[in-house]
Scaffold this active site. Structure first.
Site, PDB file in Angstrom:
ATOM      1  N   CYS A 197     -27.766  49.789   7.367  1.00  0.00           N
ATOM      2  CA  CYS A 197     -28.401  48.550   6.918  1.00  0.00           C
ATOM      3  C   CYS A 197     -28.128  48.410   5.428  1.00  0.00           C
ATOM      4  CB  CYS A 197     -29.908  48.575   7.192  1.00  0.00           C
ATOM      5  SG  CYS A 197     -30.747  47.051   6.700  1.00  0.00           S
ATOM      6  N   VAL A 198     -27.520  47.297   5.066  1.00  0.00           N
ATOM      7  CA  VAL A 198     -27.185  47.066   3.664  1.00  0.00           C
ATOM      8  C   VAL A 198     -27.631  45.668   3.241  1.00  0.00           C
ATOM      9  CG1 VAL A 198     -25.207  48.640   3.668  1.00  0.00           C
ATOM     10  CG2 VAL A 198     -24.864  46.232   4.217  1.00  0.00           C
TER      11      VAL A 198
END
Length: 169
Positions: free
Chosen positions: A149-150
């Site tokens: 997750c970015v």
């Protein structure tokens, strides 16, 4: 040596080059007379997946590709396949819609969220992480898929979440 010249030609080809639902099959043919453009550098060609149960892709990408027993899904945002617009509400609502869209694409490929091995989640703001995670968690059974997750500076249609995944058949 030219990179392409290191691949030996093959006579295997797909009898069909697109998936059109749960009842379809994609068997390999080893008959040289059946060889077609479905053979690239000695490997069977990738198969495009398309369903009306998820938003249509733009002309320069596919909803998903099947290759060697895996399904590679393009990123999905919280667009309704009916209205073709972002669903209203918060990041949780758009996370649910994105995952529902991915589920529809995977089902068209004869897979499901149950077979997802890797997800990539893109958020426009990491303050949305907890809200996205609460909804995301309800879509996957144990063992949960691997995930990255970015935060990114911007997503399509100014949405706040986009999710892509890889699953096996």
């Amino acid at each position: 040596m030219d990179r392409d010249s290191s691949f030996a030609p093959s006579t295997a080809s797909y009898e069909s080059t697109s998936v059109s639902g749960p009842a379809s099959s994609s068997r390999l043919s080893t008959d040289p007379s059946q060889a077609s453009s479905a053979t690239i550098r000695g490997n069977p060609m990738k198969q495009a997946v398309r369903t009306q149960k998820a938003p249509p892709p733009l002309p320069f990408y596919s909803q998903a590709i099947i290759c060697q027993g895996m399904v590679y899904c393009s990123g999905s945002i919280g667009v309704s396949p009916v209205t073709k617009k972002l669903v209203e509400g918060g990041v949780g609502d758009r996370t649910a819609q994105a995952l529902n869209n991915l589920s529809a694409v995977l089902e068209e490929a004869n897979s499901s969220l149950r077979y997802v091995v890797k997800c990539n989640v893109f958020l426009s703001d990491m303050t949305n992480f907890a809200a996205m995670n609460r909804v995301y968690d309800t879509f996957f059974e144990d063992p949960k898929p691997c995930r990255t997750c970015v935060a990114v500076s911007e997503l399509p249609l100014k949405t706040d979440v986009e999710i892509e995944c890889i699953a096996h058949l």
